[in-house]
Design a protein around this motif. Structure first.
Motif, PDB file in Angstrom:
ATOM      1  N   UNK A 163       0.838  -1.201   0.000  1.00 16.38           N
ATOM      2  CA  UNK A 163       0.000   0.000   0.000  1.00 16.38           C
ATOM      3  C   UNK A 163       0.874   1.253   0.000  1.00 16.38           C
ATOM      4  N   UNK A 164       1.895   1.258   0.837  1.00 12.78           N
ATOM      5  CA  UNK A 164       2.777   2.429   0.912  1.00 12.78           C
ATOM      6  C   UNK A 164       3.596   2.600  -0.366  1.00 12.78           C
ATOM      7  N   UNK A 165       3.944   1.503  -1.012  1.00 13.14           N
ATOM      8  CA  UNK A 165       4.699   1.581  -2.272  1.00 13.14           C
ATOM      9  C   UNK A 165       3.935   2.388  -3.310  1.00 13.14           C
ATOM     10  N   UNK A 166       2.627   2.241  -3.312  1.00 14.71           N
ATOM     11  CA  UNK A 166       1.809   3.001  -4.277  1.00 14.71           C
ATOM     12  C   UNK A 166       1.823   4.487  -3.952  1.00 14.71           C
ATOM     13  N   UNK A 167       1.718   4.820  -2.690  1.00 16.42           N
ATOM     14  CA  UNK A 167       1.700   6.223  -2.276  1.00 16.42           C
ATOM     15  C   UNK A 167       3.049   6.883  -2.558  1.00 16.42           C
ATOM     16  N   UNK A 168       4.121   6.176  -2.223  1.00 22.14           N
ATOM     17  CA  UNK A 168       5.462   6.732  -2.335  1.00 22.14           C
ATOM     18  C   UNK A 168       6.078   6.527  -3.718  1.00 22.14           C
ATOM     19  N   UNK A 169       5.425   5.715  -4.551  1.00 23.35           N
ATOM     20  CA  UNK A 169       5.937   5.380  -5.880  1.00 23.35           C
ATOM     21  C   UNK A 169       7.319   4.715  -5.807  1.00 23.35           C
ATOM     22  N   UNK A 170       7.478   3.850  -4.810  1.00 25.41           N
ATOM     23  CA  UNK A 170       8.700   3.056  -4.656  1.00 25.41           C
ATOM     24  C   UNK A 170       8.500   1.699  -5.332  1.00 25.41           C
ATOM     25  N   UNK A 171       9.610   1.014  -5.591  1.00 26.33           N
ATOM     26  CA  UNK A 171       9.568  -0.325  -6.168  1.00 26.33           C
ATOM     27  C   UNK A 171       8.847  -1.263  -5.195  1.00 26.33           C
ATOM     28  N   UNK A 172       7.690  -1.802  -5.590  1.00 29.32           N
ATOM     29  CA  UNK A 172       6.912  -2.632  -4.665  1.00 29.32           C
ATOM     30  C   UNK A 172       7.602  -3.938  -4.266  1.00 29.32           C
ATOM     31  N   UNK A 173       8.432  -4.491  -5.126  1.00 30.42           N
ATOM     32  CA  UNK A 173       9.108  -5.746  -4.775  1.00 30.42           C
ATOM     33  C   UNK A 173      10.123  -5.506  -3.664  1.00 30.42           C
ATOM     34  N   UNK A 211       0.140  -2.971  -7.669  1.00 27.85           N
ATOM     35  CA  UNK A 211       1.594  -2.760  -7.776  1.00 27.85           C
ATOM     36  C   UNK A 211       2.117  -3.154  -9.153  1.00 27.85           C
ATOM     37  N   UNK A 212       1.401  -4.036  -9.838  1.00 28.76           N
ATOM     38  CA  UNK A 212       1.843  -4.428 -11.171  1.00 28.76           C
ATOM     39  C   UNK A 212       1.924  -3.226 -12.119  1.00 28.76           C
ATOM     40  N   UNK A 213       1.121  -2.202 -11.860  1.00 27.71           N
ATOM     41  CA  UNK A 213       1.164  -1.015 -12.714  1.00 27.71           C
ATOM     42  C   UNK A 213       2.506  -0.296 -12.605  1.00 27.71           C
ATOM     43  N   UNK A 214       3.255  -0.558 -11.550  1.00 30.59           N
ATOM     44  CA  UNK A 214       4.591   0.022 -11.390  1.00 30.59           C
ATOM     45  C   UNK A 214       5.514  -0.454 -12.502  1.00 30.59           C
ATOM     46  N   UNK A 215       5.281  -1.683 -12.970  1.00 30.98           N
ATOM     47  CA  UNK A 215       6.154  -2.289 -13.971  1.00 30.98           C
ATOM     48  C   UNK A 215       5.600  -2.172 -15.382  1.00 30.98           C
ATOM     49  N   UNK A 216       4.312  -1.880 -15.522  1.00 34.95           N
ATOM     50  CA  UNK A 216       3.721  -1.857 -16.872  1.00 34.95           C
ATOM     51  C   UNK A 216       3.178  -0.507 -17.241  1.00 34.95           C
TER      52      UNK A 216
END
Length: 159
Positions: free
Chosen positions: A16-26, A154-159
């Protein structure tokens, strides 16, 4: 809460925080799981306590269970160590978010935590449950669903 609930809590919180901060979710996911387990280093029967038995027993002997390692002071100490030795912001954030999720989950138990250690005050929510109860199973299920949701997002981070 049990180790499995802490793990899934760390997963949900870090994704959840990865989305807010735009960090690599993995990276956040991996660090979040470790951070979610770290506070129980004070308990030799915990997952991390079994991996590091001597350290676990020493910390328990000095501080006891759910005191220093479940406090804001410990969070600040870990944050300072992470800042000194870990350059990656996603790893640092994941680790700290995982720890925070652990604190929140343990505040939902009857025993609570010493969040303001060294003050002896116990902090817990007004409504609590017993570790390993049916309510904890429901919390685990909700956190698992949130983990899937945030994992999909989080998949949207990569695509």
């Amino acid at each position: 809460m049990t180790g499995n609930t802490h793990i899934v809590g760390g997963i949900a919180a870090s994704l959840a925080y990865a989305q807010i901060a735009n960090h690599d979710p993995v990276l956040m996911l991996g660090a979040g799981v470790i951070g979610a387990l770290l506070p129980d280093i004070c308990h030799s029967g915990s997952r991390i306590g079994r991996k590091l038995p001597l350290l676990s027993k020493l910390i328990n002997k000095v501080f006891g269970h759910r005191t220093f390692t479940h406090s804001l002071l410990f969070l600040v100490v870990v944050a300072a160590l992470l800042n000194a030795f870990i350059p990656n912001e996603a790893v640092k954030a994941g680790f700290l978010v995982g720890m925070a999720s652990h604190f929140v989950l343990d505040m939902a138990t009857k025993k609570g935590i010493k969040l303001l250690f060294p003050l002896r005050m116990t902090v817990r929510f007004p409504v609590t449950t017993k570790t390993g109860s049916k309510i904890e199973s429901i919390v685990f299920g909700v956190l698992a669903l949130l983990s899937f949701y945030f994992g999909y997002e989080a998949l949207s981070f990569y695509f």
